[in-house]
Structures are given as structure tokens and as C-alpha cells.
Design a protein around this motif. Structure first.
Motif, PDB file in Angstrom:
ATOM      1  N   GLU A   1       0.829  -1.199   0.000  1.00  0.00           N
ATOM      2  CA  GLU A   1       0.000   0.000   0.000  1.00  0.00           C
ATOM      3  C   GLU A   1       0.864   1.250   0.000  1.00  0.00           C
ATOM      4  OE1 GLU A   1      -2.087  -0.436   3.708  1.00  0.00           O
ATOM      5  OE2 GLU A   1      -0.610   0.780   4.728  1.00  0.00           O
TER       6      GLU A   1
ATOM      7  N   ALA B   1      -3.342   8.778  -5.020  1.00  0.00           N
ATOM      8  CA  ALA B   1      -4.203   7.650  -4.684  1.00  0.00           C
ATOM      9  C   ALA B   1      -5.467   8.193  -4.031  1.00  0.00           C
ATOM     10  CB  ALA B   1      -3.483   6.694  -3.730  1.00  0.00           C
ATOM     11  N   ARG B   2      -6.538   8.290  -4.808  1.00  0.00           N
ATOM     12  CA  ARG B   2      -7.850   8.631  -4.228  1.00  0.00           C
ATOM     13  C   ARG B   2      -8.462   7.285  -3.878  1.00  0.00           C
ATOM     14  NH1 ARG B   2      -7.082  13.874  -3.540  1.00  0.00           N
ATOM     15  NH2 ARG B   2      -9.201  13.871  -2.706  1.00  0.00           N
ATOM     16  N   GLY B   3      -8.258   6.843  -2.656  1.00  0.00           N
ATOM     17  CA  GLY B   3      -8.612   5.467  -2.341  1.00  0.00           C
ATOM     18  C   GLY B   3      -7.788   4.547  -3.211  1.00  0.00           C
ATOM     19  N   SER B   4      -8.435   3.670  -3.909  1.00  0.00           N
ATOM     20  CA  SER B   4      -7.722   2.707  -4.760  1.00  0.00           C
ATOM     21  C   SER B   4      -7.739   3.104  -6.226  1.00  0.00           C
ATOM     22  CB  SER B   4      -8.341   1.311  -4.594  1.00  0.00           C
ATOM     23  OG  SER B   4      -8.111   0.821  -3.290  1.00  0.00           O
ATOM     24  N   ILE B   5      -8.000   4.366  -6.472  1.00  0.00           N
ATOM     25  CA  ILE B   5      -7.995   4.866  -7.846  1.00  0.00           C
ATOM     26  C   ILE B   5      -6.899   5.916  -7.957  1.00  0.00           C
ATOM     27  CG2 ILE B   5      -9.369   5.987  -9.654  1.00  0.00           C
ATOM     28  CD1 ILE B   5     -10.487   3.251  -8.777  1.00  0.00           C
TER      29      ILE B   5
ATOM     30  N   PRO C   1      -6.673   1.883 -11.841  1.00  0.00           N
ATOM     31  CA  PRO C   1      -6.860   1.166 -10.580  1.00  0.00           C
ATOM     32  C   PRO C   1      -5.508   0.973  -9.896  1.00  0.00           C
ATOM     33  CG  PRO C   1      -7.654  -0.146 -12.470  1.00  0.00           C
ATOM     34  CD  PRO C   1      -6.970   1.059 -13.020  1.00  0.00           C
ATOM     35  N   ALA C   2      -5.447   1.317  -8.620  1.00  0.00           N
ATOM     36  CA  ALA C   2      -4.197   1.139  -7.875  1.00  0.00           C
ATOM     37  C   ALA C   2      -3.908  -0.346  -7.698  1.00  0.00           C
ATOM     38  CB  ALA C   2      -4.310   1.821  -6.520  1.00  0.00           C
ATOM     39  N   GLN C   3      -2.708  -0.734  -8.045  1.00  0.00           N
ATOM     40  CA  GLN C   3      -2.260  -2.096  -7.800  1.00  0.00           C
ATOM     41  C   GLN C   3      -0.862  -2.024  -7.185  1.00  0.00           C
ATOM     42  OE1 GLN C   3      -3.966  -5.209 -10.625  1.00  0.00           O
ATOM     43  NE2 GLN C   3      -3.850  -3.514 -12.056  1.00  0.00           N
ATOM     44  N   PRO C   4      -0.798  -1.607  -5.910  1.00  0.00           N
ATOM     45  CA  PRO C   4       0.491  -1.332  -5.283  1.00  0.00           C
ATOM     46  C   PRO C   4       1.357  -2.589  -5.166  1.00  0.00           C
ATOM     47  CG  PRO C   4      -1.367  -0.586  -3.902  1.00  0.00           C
ATOM     48  CD  PRO C   4      -1.929  -1.428  -4.995  1.00  0.00           C
TER      49      PRO C   4
ATOM     50  N   VAL D   1      -6.563  -8.437  -8.606  1.00  0.00           N
ATOM     51  CA  VAL D   1      -6.162  -7.636  -9.760  1.00  0.00           C
ATOM     52  C   VAL D   1      -7.316  -6.795 -10.273  1.00  0.00           C
ATOM     53  CG1 VAL D   1      -4.415  -9.288 -10.574  1.00  0.00           C
ATOM     54  CG2 VAL D   1      -6.797  -9.519 -11.317  1.00  0.00           C
ATOM     55  N   ALA D   2      -6.964  -5.852 -11.120  1.00  0.00           N
ATOM     56  CA  ALA D   2      -7.989  -5.167 -11.911  1.00  0.00           C
ATOM     57  C   ALA D   2      -8.363  -6.121 -13.041  1.00  0.00           C
ATOM     58  CB  ALA D   2      -7.451  -3.852 -12.458  1.00  0.00           C
TER      59      ALA D   2
ATOM     60  N   ARG E   1      -4.925   3.179   4.625  1.00  0.00           N
ATOM     61  CA  ARG E   1      -4.069   2.893   3.489  1.00  0.00           C
ATOM     62  C   ARG E   1      -4.018   4.074   2.546  1.00  0.00           C
ATOM     63  NH1 ARG E   1      -6.137  -0.501  -1.433  1.00  0.00           N
ATOM     64  NH2 ARG E   1      -4.051   0.096  -1.918  1.00  0.00           N
ATOM     65  N   PHE E   2      -4.898   5.018   2.774  1.00  0.00           N
ATOM     66  CA  PHE E   2      -5.091   6.045   1.756  1.00  0.00           C
ATOM     67  C   PHE E   2      -3.942   7.038   1.714  1.00  0.00           C
ATOM     68  CE2 PHE E   2      -9.838   5.374   2.719  1.00  0.00           C
ATOM     69  CZ  PHE E   2      -9.894   4.289   1.880  1.00  0.00           C
TER      70      PHE E   2
ATOM     71  N   GLU F   1     -15.844  14.606  -2.646  1.00  0.00           N
ATOM     72  CA  GLU F   1     -15.496  13.350  -1.999  1.00  0.00           C
ATOM     73  C   GLU F   1     -15.730  13.422  -0.499  1.00  0.00           C
ATOM     74  OE1 GLU F   1     -11.474  12.328  -3.172  1.00  0.00           O
ATOM     75  OE2 GLU F   1     -11.912  12.782  -5.269  1.00  0.00           O
TER      76      GLU F   1
ATOM     77  N   LEU G   1     -14.269   4.938  -4.086  1.00  0.00           N
ATOM     78  CA  LEU G   1     -12.865   5.078  -4.472  1.00  0.00           C
ATOM     79  C   LEU G   1     -11.981   4.128  -3.668  1.00  0.00           C
ATOM     80  CD1 LEU G   1     -12.547   8.970  -4.804  1.00  0.00           C
ATOM     81  CD2 LEU G   1     -12.868   7.292  -6.623  1.00  0.00           C
ATOM     82  N   GLY G   2     -12.354   3.916  -2.420  1.00  0.00           N
ATOM     83  CA  GLY G   2     -11.572   2.994  -1.605  1.00  0.00           C
ATOM     84  C   GLY G   2     -12.409   2.448  -0.479  1.00  0.00           C
TER      85      GLY G   2
ATOM     86  N   PRO H   1     -13.512  -1.071  -4.130  1.00  0.00           N
ATOM     87  CA  PRO H   1     -12.939   0.058  -4.868  1.00  0.00           C
ATOM     88  C   PRO H   1     -13.208   0.018  -6.369  1.00  0.00           C
ATOM     89  CG  PRO H   1     -11.395  -0.723  -3.223  1.00  0.00           C
ATOM     90  CD  PRO H   1     -12.557  -1.685  -3.216  1.00  0.00           C
TER      91      PRO H   1
ATOM     92  N   TRP I   1     -14.228   5.509   1.099  1.00  0.00           N
ATOM     93  CA  TRP I   1     -13.966   6.810   0.483  1.00  0.00           C
ATOM     94  C   TRP I   1     -14.842   6.898  -0.757  1.00  0.00           C
ATOM     95  CZ3 TRP I   1      -8.223   8.687  -0.120  1.00  0.00           C
ATOM     96  CH2 TRP I   1      -8.182   9.950  -0.728  1.00  0.00           C
TER      97      TRP I   1
ATOM     98  N   PRO J   1     -13.982  -3.181 -10.310  1.00  0.00           N
ATOM     99  CA  PRO J   1     -13.028  -3.811 -11.234  1.00  0.00           C
ATOM    100  C   PRO J   1     -11.905  -4.569 -10.521  1.00  0.00           C
ATOM    101  CG  PRO J   1     -12.595  -1.451 -11.073  1.00  0.00           C
ATOM    102  CD  PRO J   1     -13.828  -1.724 -10.254  1.00  0.00           C
ATOM    103  N   LEU J   2     -11.596  -4.166  -9.309  1.00  0.00           N
ATOM    104  CA  LEU J   2     -10.502  -4.799  -8.573  1.00  0.00           C
ATOM    105  C   LEU J   2     -11.054  -5.979  -7.790  1.00  0.00           C
ATOM    106  CD1 LEU J   2      -8.855  -1.485  -7.434  1.00  0.00           C
ATOM    107  CD2 LEU J   2      -7.555  -3.312  -8.517  1.00  0.00           C
ATOM    108  N   VAL J   3     -10.691  -7.170  -8.180  1.00  0.00           N
ATOM    109  CA  VAL J   3     -11.276  -8.362  -7.585  1.00  0.00           C
ATOM    110  C   VAL J   3     -10.227  -9.458  -7.425  1.00  0.00           C
ATOM    111  CG1 VAL J   3     -13.581  -7.986  -8.549  1.00  0.00           C
ATOM    112  CG2 VAL J   3     -11.866  -9.221  -9.887  1.00  0.00           C
TER     113      VAL J   3
END
Lengths: 392, 392, 392, 392
Positions: free
Chosen positions: B110, B142-146, B158-161, B299-300, C9-10, C54, C107-108, C232, C273, C297-299
Motif C-alpha cells: 500500500e 491515490a484517491r482510495g484505490s484509484i 486502478p491502484a495495484q500497489p 487484480v484489476a 491505506r489512503f 469526496e 474510491l476505496g 474500490p 472513500w 473492477p478490482l477483484v
């Protein structure tokens, strides 16, 4: 039904679609009406369709029926690559003009005979040829949509049929440029020079045969792209260089791995059903100068973590390269071959698996000088046992 | 809560896990206890865990907090790459011995500050550097996971840290071999020579600093692999070269494309939570000599056909290469840059998009001499409008 | 850092976003400013944002911190459901009006404390409550993005955090309709009657508390939808019934299975978020009268064939139903519980696994009278051994 | 090639596999050797295979060729459901015995004629029959692997062929139990009573015809499961109730949505290639009493967020149900129909789309009394325009 009658999953509905039929087992020279095996602007079209129209194109495998189920290694030594690739077409798309973009939508793709070969040819043994110079044969059978080989037991590969070669006719100018560009490589066999032997051009004469381009490499017109995601639902956006676009295809694969390392994917005779569209002036509008692909939606959906990724860099015990992704790809493959041999596969089996399974060969990083990272992702669910490290 | 206090999505439960904490904004030189920026067998461990144990490792981005949100291009010119990469560790895994395999399981990854940079550095502008030599800055939040950037509007990623760099300590023998191997490239800057300037080795002296390996390239020990699938749930199987394995990591990315073409992914300070296992004698048992990865399950998940694939071969207007995947990759990228520019993005924006979005860079075929096919798959759903050819 | 400080985490970047913070461990009654636990049109907004703006909303789990890590079964018996669900909000979206559609973009979403509970409550034991009436406790810990429980060894579940409850305020008219509709069910406990005990309404008085709707069921306004794909990147399109839309959320899950059969998913305190948009007159334009969701989309991307599907129909040894999907779902679950018990899990463990793992509960067919087919797809890769039939 | 000759994508290799061939266009009564249309323990096997062996089974669609391409609504009114379903088989698996588990591995599945129907029958109009009582016809053509219908323009559905009905023979005991169980529903047509009219039992006499079970509902033996994930690569694990297991299949679909709401998926004549295995004593060992399925790996892989999810609860304007997933499913469908009508589709078109497209019908939550949440996920990439809310 006779043994070699062309069959189809497509059902009756294909009967209203123009089709260039391939007689299973018959070399292109004996059914020259359906296609050609060189690229040349003057090859006369075999069929014409309107934009939005459809066509079904059948072809022999890349070897033009030189390989047989019981042919042995000797047969592989005798393969004549001047007969490569028997392509079906060209298809003239009414109204398509140079500067347009031709959209070839793959509606369907399937085996003809259901037999595919993945061989290591002694003469052209692929990326790891130094290690596997001696030739090897494997035959793969489409049992429905699952491919299996008696030579590679313990492996089941989902069939994802597609044309390995698909392209449009070059212009004269392009043909000339290709020859000029590749000429320095002809002498030492690093490129295939034009060669009239066994050239089939749908009636064009000796002159054309001497200048027509060989079909081995992919180029601006597409051709032997060997992209394994061109199954049903895929689209290819081609730049158009000739009136009518003049699309041809062949070199079907029952399945192929990224890289196609051993020179053979699962090579088969096959049939592809296309719908063709034209985007007027698409080359300029979309800045398309080489084929752009939209991959197929219908796929073998493996889990995101159901892969093992083997990494190669551009060094080995003797050598340090510089940002050399090809070197790194070879190293990644060697790591994977080693791993598979540790599981009991022979080297040749391993090499073939990497060439025919839906492996993904990613350039993970290319800017970390001097070593890029190339990662070969091997799907683990094609094996009938657990191949993860630590498994029994 | 102060502005720079380390934060965590992991919740309280991480409090029972040993952690090497990074102070946001503080260069490694000012918090030398947590890590190092060279590879050397003698770097003393910063923490020890038993097999099956866990550890949380925090790091600055690759630039060691040299880049700031408001730094301008001038700052990019001044980046001192001898401060690269601030790695956190090493972690000593009790009982791990040379010949074993260390399994590093990524439980979580993260952002720390939530700010990431994707810049084009004038000095090291990446694969298309000839075309984009001037430098460019983009900041991603990183706005959340975006992830979004004010410099690249219309794109949401999409965030994929994940950690871009993760590796184990080399043996002396390996260190020597690296130097020998890369030495011929030092002179003209094609490899980074050992350099004691700014070397941080957790107390090791000048001698070690002069022989310690730079962290830029990936090698047998892993290191700067830049594999974008090392997010939560991923595993890396490392060959072990030193007692305790001595694992370190850093160079976090908020997202990265295959290739990382512009030299920067979304570079960020971050935190990775690991669980560590040991496979006794794993190197011989599994024939593992370079890191093997099992990619992340989380993953996305784009649609299989929600990509556009741009193809490159190893020729351009001036040159014909031979089986050169790096050349082909560059060409594929140029095709994609062109396409994106046709949509209204600037060249630099396009170049950065390809570097930070989850693009896939496949070597589709490598045996079709002289031209391989490299396909850059660009996900189309990161754009807030339809980018397909033919779309309005 | 203290034990219960809200973490994220944000990263720092959330600091510019309005936030309603939840103190970990503190019941809503002791931090009444952040939220409410009933639906009512008059609950005053806790925060206002402009369209496109937001907000970060933190909440306790559904139980309002009544459950503790060491509470035992006795604690479960004492749970007071009138404290359910502590929701955070409402958020007033400037300009949103009845008839509009509110787009809530997630967003998260993440854990607060990192501890989640999946319990079988003796009083409300869920769909298979007749079989498992006695209560059971499992605690799940977010180890990074992997959830594990000491009570359910051998199972690792990818964290997919999301709000289980998310909704907008009802109009008076809607509130009245709900009461009228559900009233016949109050008597025998098949619906929760309005109940002023423990009602928290951000200052509204006794009158409102007596008419405010309970939060247990989902309704036109959304609410306790328990859709596990709202992580997210997801979006929910809500019909707007009140000025400002007045969105609230809570009831976070670390993971949840379709059905949430045992009444508990992985219930946790969490933080979501949001970015909020308004589609003017969207209800009529898009014919939206109940929430429409666009999933995340993140799964965790499991392989398409990495599931076992257990089938239930609407009969058992005693009874034959008619087109009863609920009955069929219960039967499918029983088949899965049996199967897992055959692998050595206790019945309670199995029941909890089905409730917290990302199982998919599909109505495969509903028109094959009298029996529908309901298929419970259990992902097999959450188990650390091979659970397929025929495996050792 | 004649119009109705059975064709196959399987290629020559299927020629070594035992096959029960269906003559396209010919009702089962005129080719009674290949199958039957009732379940009964005494139906004599049509073919026998060893464990590990393969068989290809072809069948007419569920309607037994009563529906024709140009038949009009009148034809739909006359459909005789006592001719349903023409099943092909039984296959006797040597050595399979009651108490075993039969593993039916689907190697391939494909259309025969390539024409499929999705009709709304006036007599049995499906889940939303009150709203659409009048009948409607749509014909779908397999253009390769893409299904299109002139009645539903703007929609393209990836073909995912599979048998809708697949099952094993019941024991006498089971047959008796079915009759006992369903008998109370016969009177008012909520279940289909045994009916000797048009019964075909491969030579069994009148007595058997009077007691044989109708094939409409799925039961312990499988049968009309209508699970849309039984395409190539899928496996079904059946409890075995009779010597030889006696497997039969039919009711092929070119594509089907979860729920099959309008009573028709894309109904077609088709062919399925099976490999059959036996797990000795599998019922007890694996606690399998109803079919367990392992879904197909080859799928249309849509993006995780390329769906719109419509939610239904168990209430409408007139009624409040209690935990009624069927009611909720109907409501979810109505929401989706409304949405599609807002886009310009007719109600009947919308209803058919939900029945034939690969929609997912999830019971998202079932314990939130009194209202469950059922979510109908509609894939948005089957439409040739953007259907998201807010799109133009």
C-alpha cells in the motif's frame, strides 16, 4: 461422410457465406484456386465481399501438408520451407482503398482435421535451437475443445483456435521497401530472400514470383503475426495498401504460446470465418500504420495467480548483453525448461509445452540497464498434477 | 494525526508484526537504521524472523524523496541516482541457508503518503528517450484505490500497489561475478559501476561501499525486477545465496505497466507486509536459479477484449534488426503513442500512460525471422471515453 | 501510535477530504455526531459536499462494538439488534433533488481495526439456523490483504473490503409505505418493527425514533444491500428521494459470500472513500427506482473453472416446494456444507466459510417447474489443499 | 454437402469416437434409436463405453424440431410439451454402479444447424409471463462463435454452447419418490405429471411410459439443470443410481442467462463430446447426493466492472414477501427490463435478452429479513453502444 470432407462447427448457417474450401490433405499446388504463399500486390482476388460482408477461409497448416501423423523425424528434415505458408485468399473488399483501415472481425475459428503438430525441426529449431538441435515430434488432437498429445502426457490444453497469419496485400512501394530492408540479411539466412521455387500466386508469372515477398516475418501488412489472441470475437485493424485491401490468412493454430519458441505452435489446418468492415481514411484518422488488434473475448480464463512466472535477464554464464529482451526471453524459457525437467518432462517436451500452451511472455521491465526482466508466465492448470514449488 | 505519520490500511492487527518504519519525507541517510541502497553480502540484518513469520517493510520511493510535488523540471535534472534505491531490510530469516529457496509471500502492499510520481527524467528518459528528451512531470494521487493525475486528465487507473524491487543478498562469489560481467559496460554508462558516493550499507565501511553492487538492474537475486504482479497474494521464490537469505525491498509502485518504458512507473513511498517461508534445498529440488514468481490473485480484472494491441517489429524507416524484441517493443510503444496523440494526448502524456497503466507487453512471436512481433496491450477502460477505432 | 487510532491505506492525500471519523471501540451512542442507526427523512446531515466532491466515512461493524475478540458465546446471546446498524452520515449532496440519481463511486474501502467477526448468533442464526442453532464464533484478521482465522485453519481468503450497507434517505411517503408494507410481518418477528430503543438519529426526538425505519432489510433506498462487489471502483446509482440525497453507509465487510448465509459476513469496522455525482432527473431518464450497481473492477480473479458448484432444488426429504429459489439456495448450501464436512471441517466451520468466502450463489434456472436450480459456486483456491472430488 | 448433414468443428478426430447422430430436422419419434424423452431406470442403453472412454451425443433442441424459422406465433401456441426433451442416450458406462460418482467431462459442445430460437411461448411464458403473455419469437444465428438475431438488433452475444439437460437414470426407488413428491402439484399444473403421450423410451412399453418421469425439472439425477457453465472443459459429478449410470443429455443452448427467465435460452440442436470417468463409492466418499459441477474454463471473459447490476427485493406495489428469492429475482428482472426499455428495446426484446445473454443472477443476500437482495448482472459489452447511466 468421407474422412476428409471439410467439417464445421458453424452449422448450416455458414452455407450462405462465401467460402474458400481447403481439401484436407491436399497441398496448395493441387488446389491453387484458393490461395497463394507469397505477398504481392498483383495476386488476383479469389473472392469479393461488400463492407459488412462475411467470408470463410480454410487453409492447410503452415507446412502445406508436408507433415503426416506417422512421418518420423526424417520427414521433418525434408520440410521445404519454400512451400510456406499456404494462405487462403485474397479477399477483395469492395470499396476499400489505400489509406483506409480494414477491420477484420474474427467471428469463428476452428480445426479442419482436428490434428495439429508441434514439432522441433532440425533445420529451424527455434529460439533454443542450440540446445535442442535434433528434432522432435508431437501430435496434438482436438478432443472437442481440449488438446492432448500422446507425446506429452499429463498436459491438457484448452483449444483456442486462431489464424497465425493474417494480412493484407502490400503496395508495390511497400514490397520494394521490404526487399531493400531485408536484403542485407539474406546472405546468411537471417531473412528469407524472395524465391520463385514453389511460389504460388494464383496465376501470376515468374516475374512476380521472383519479387514476391516471403511470408515468414510479420510486417506492416500484418502477415505472420502469430498473435494467439485472434480467436472468435477478435478484431484486427489493418492499414490498407491496395485497392480492395486483399486480405488473406492461414497458418492456423489450435493453441499457441506467446513467443512460439520452438518454431511450431500447435500447427493445424483450419477455418476462419470473418466479417469485414472498412474505416474510410482510417490510417490518417487513427494513425494506424501497422495492424492494431483487439483481442478475443472468449478465452481460457485462468486464475490471476494460477501461473508460475520464470524470469530471464540478458546474461548467462558466458555473456552480458545490454537491454536485450530477446536474450532475456531465451533465459526465461531456459529457466522454465529446467523447472519442467525437474518435474520429469524431457527437455523437448518442456520446450514444446512452452511453445503450445497459452504462456504469456511479458517484457516486465526494459529500462533497468543493462538487464531487462522478461517473465514467462506458465499456466499451472494445464498440468494434471500440482507443479508449484513445495508440492509433493 | 500529523501530516507525515505512517498510516496503514492494515489496521491494528499489524501492530504485532515487526516493522521497519519509514518516516515520510526523510531520506534514507537520515534514517539509516531501516535499510540500504546497495547489494552486499555483509550488510547487517535489520530484523530477524522465523520461517512462517511476518514483517512489514516501509520505504521511500526509488528517488529517496528527492522529488517533490512542486519541484519542477529543474529538480528532475538534479536527481542523484547514486541515492537509488533506498531499500528496507535486510530481513534475516532464521535457518535459511544457501541452496534453500526463500518464499516471500506478499500479504499486503500500500501507499505511505499516497503521492506518486511518474516523471520523464532528462538524464534517463527511458526507452523512447530520443523522442522525449526534455523531461516531464506527472503526479498521481491515490484517491482510495484509484490513481489520478492532474497532468493526465481523462485517465483513471486502478491502484495495484507492489514493490518494484525485492531481492535477497548475493554471495561474495555472486557479487564478484556481477562486477566481472557488467564491467565492460561501465565505461559508456550502459551499466552502473559500483560507486561509494551516497552508498548506505547499514554501517559497512568504505571498502564494502566500493564493491557493493548497484541496485539498478535485476539479477539472480531478484532486485529491481519491476514485475507489476507482485501485489497482495503474490509469492516470490528466491534462490538463497547467504545465511538468513537477507531479503530487502523498496521502490514501491502505485501502478506500473509492463516495460516501465519512461523509466518511472507510479513511483511512491510504500509499505509491504510479507510472510516468509523456507524450502530446504529448494534450489536443487526445484531447479530455481533466478526468482520465480506466482502473481497476485487480486487484480484489476479487465475484459479479455477490453484492450487495444499495438504491434511493433524490429524495423523502422532507417533500420532492419534481427530478432530484436527490444527494438520491436520500442516500435510497439511508438505505435501506441501515435494512436494516443491522435486522440489529443500530448506525446509525453502518452508516454507516461504507457509506463504507469497496467499495459501488457507481450512478445507474441520471436521465431519469425527477422521480425518478432511485440504486442503492447493497452487497457481501454482506464479512459473516460471510448478510444476504439471508429468511435466518435 | 496508539492502539485504536484510525489508520488508513489512503495515505496523506485523504487529509484534504472531509471525513467522519469513527473511534475504534466506541459505540455510536458515544460518538453520535458521526451517524445514525435508523432511516428517516429528517436526520440532519453530518457533512455536505458538492457534486463531484469526496467524503470518507468510517463506521463500526454492524454490531456497534458489542462483539469483542474474547467475548465467548455468551456475548453473542446478548447482542442487542436495536443498536444495528451504526451508519455514518448522512452526506448532503448539494443540488441533489428528488427524482435525480445519485452516483456513489467507491474510491476505496478498507478495515479500521483489521479485526472482523463471523459469528453464528444463537438468536438469529441465518439460513441454516435450524441446523446450527447453538452459536459459533470465528475471528478473522486482515494480514495485509489476506484474511485468516484461527478458528478456520487451512483457509485463506483474499480481502475484498466493502460497505454492506449503503443507502439514501427515504421520503416521508416512502417511510410510510415501508411501515405499511412490513407491518403484517412485525408480529411474528419476520420483520423488524420500528423501535425507539437505542435509536440514534443525530438529535431527532422520540417521535422520529418511533417512526424511523429499521436498517435490517434492503429497500428502494438501498440500505443493507449486502452486495459483495461494492469494493474500490464500484458505483451505485441511487434513486434520490430527499433534498441532498442524504447518503449514509456502514456495516463494512472484509469479505462476504453471496447470500451471507450465517447472518454474518466478515463483519468489521471500516472506512469507505466516496466520490459523489448527480444525474439530473436520472430516475425518469434511466428508469431507476431501486439502486443499480456497477461492480468493482478490482477483484480476486479466480480461474473460471476453479470453483465447485453445489446444486440445490426446492425439495428435501420432507417437502416439495414450487419455484422456490430460497429453498433451493438452502439446499445448495446444505450440499456444500456436507461436502466440506467430508473434508474434515465442522459443520459450523463450513457454514461460516460459505458466508465469508467469495462464493457465488446463482439462480441458474427458475422456470423449470417445480424445481429451480440454485448453484453455489465455492472457490477452491481459498483452501490450502486440493478439495476436488477424487483428490487424495 | 446437403443442408442438414450433421457438421462438426471437432474435425476428423471425432471419427474414432462412438456417436449418436441426430438428423437435423427430424423429430425423435422418427429416429428413436438415439434417445428418449422421459426418465426411467429401464431405458435400454444406446451405447456403452469404458471408464475413461468418450462419446459424442447429438440432439434436437428441447422442442424436438416443432419450431421452424418461419413458423410464426401460431406455431408457438401449438407446441406440444409432451415431446420435451428429446435426450440422447443413455450411455452405459461399464463398471459404474449405484453409489459411485460418474464424472462427465465436457470436451466439446457445439451447434448442429447453427440456428437457435428464443421464444416466449404463450402457454408457458416464463417468470414474467403475466407481463408478456402474448408470445414472441426471436431466432439467433451462430455466425461463427457470435450469436446474432435479426429480431434483436444491436446485441451480439458470444456463443457459449452447452447442454441444458444432462443427467443419469434414476433408480426405481428414486422414480417412485419423485412421483410421490410432485404429485400434489400435478393437479394445477405446477408440475408435469407422467404422461404416456409422445413418450419415447427406446422400446419400453406403455407401462413404463405411464410411470416414467417428465424431464422438465432438475432433480437428484441432474437432468434439466440449465447451468450455463457446462461448456467445454466443464465437469459434472453425478451420483449414480443405476448400473452403468445411464447418462443422457440434450436441450442444447447456444447461450443462456442465469434464470432462463423467458422459458427459452438460445435453444438449439447441438452436439456434446464427453469423456466419462467413475469414482468408486464416490457418493459416500465425497458426500455427493445431487450433481456437483466444475464450471468451464473457456468463457467470455468480461471485465469485472463491465456489468450493470439491477436489484430486486421481495416486495412490489401490492405485496410484501418474506425472504422470497424468487420474488426478488422477478423484481430484479423487471428493473432490468425497464432499464432496457428506456434504451429503446421493446419489453419482449428486453425479456429475451435477459434470458439468452450471459447474465448472472446472484442471491446477494438472503438473511436480511424480510427482503433478500437479488442482483441481476447484465454484461454491458454485448451491446453495440454504451448503455451506462449518464451515457448519451
Amino acid at each position: 461422410m468421407t474422412q476428409h470432407e471439410p467439417l464445421s462447427r458453424f452449422g448450416d448457417r455458414h452455407l450462405d457465406v462465401p467460402r474458400l474450401s481447403c481439401q484436407v490433405g491436399t497441398p496448395l499446388a493441387d488446389q491453387p484456386g484458393i490461395g497463394h504463399n507469397r505477398w504481392h500486390p498483383d495476386i488476383p482476388p479469389a473472392v469479393a465481399v461488400d463492407p459488412g460482408g462475411e467470408v470463410i477461409l480454410e487453409s492447410a497448416a503452415y507446412d502445406d501438408y508436408q507433415v503426416h501423423d506417422d512421418g518420423g523425424l526424417e520427414e521433418l528434415r525434408r520440410i521445404d520451407l519454400t512451400r510456406m505458408h499456404p494462405l487462403t485468399g485474397p479477399v477483395y473488399v469492395n470499396g476499400a482503398r489505400p489509406g483506409d483501415v480494414l477491420v477484420a472481425e474474427v467471428l469463428g475459428s476452428e480445426p479442419l482435421s482436428g490434428i495439429a503438430f508441434s514439432n522441433i525441426l532440425p533445420g529451424t529449431p527455434g529460439l533454443l535451437g542450440e540446445i535442442f538441435p535434433d528434432g522432435y515430434r508431437s501430435t496434438w488432437y482436438a478432443r472437442g475443445s481440449i488438446a492432448e498429445s500422446p507425446q506429452v502426457p499429463g498436459v491438457r490444453i484448452p483449444a483456442q483456435p486462431h489464424p497465425g497469419t493474417i494480412g493484407v496485400a502490400p503496395s508495390y512501394e511497400l514490397l520494394r521497401r521490404w526487399d531493400e530492408r531485408e536484403r542485407p540479411l539474406y546472405a546468411d539466412g537471417r531473412a528469407f530472400a524472395p524465391d520463385p521455387r514453389n511460389a504460388l500466386l494464383r496465376g501470376l508469372g515468374e516475374h512476380a514470383a521472383r519479387e514476391a515477398a516471403r511470408t515468414q516475418p510479420p510486417r506492416e501488412n500484418g502477415g505472420n503475426l502469430d498473435i494467439n489472441r485472434l480467436g472468435p470475437g477478435a478484431r484486427v485493424y489493418f492499414p490498407v495498401f491496395a485497392e480492395g485491401a486483399l486480405l488473406s490468412l492461414g497458418d492456423h493454430h489450435l493453441s499457441a504460446g506467446d513467443g512460439e519458441c520452438c518454431f511450431n505452435a500447435m500447427e493445424m489446418d483450419g477455418r476462419t470465418w470473418l466479417r469485414l468492415h472498412v474505416i474510410d481514411d482510417g490510417m490518417a484518422r487513427h494513425r494506424i500504420t501497422t495492424p492494431v488488434v483487439r483481442p478475443a473475448p472468449l478465452v481460457a480464463r485462468f486464475g490471476a495467480d494460477r501461473y508460475l512466472g520464470f524470469n530471464g535477464f540478458c546474461f548467462d554464464e558466458r555473456e552480458q548483453g545490454y537491454q536485450d529482451a530477446t536474450f532475456a526471453a531465451r533465459e526465461a524459457m531456459l529457466r522454465a525448461v529446467d523447472y519442467l525437467m525437474g518435474l520429469g518432462f524431457s527437455g523437448e517436451q518442456a520446450y514444446v509445452i512452452l511453445s503450445v500452451a497459452p504462456v504469456e511472455l511479458h517484457i516486465s521491465c526494459i529500462v533497468t540497464i543493462p538487464n531487462p526482466t522478461v517473465t514467462l508466465y506458465l499456466p499451472i492448470d494445464i498440468f494434471d498434477r500440482d507443479i508449484l514449488p513445495g508440492a509433493k
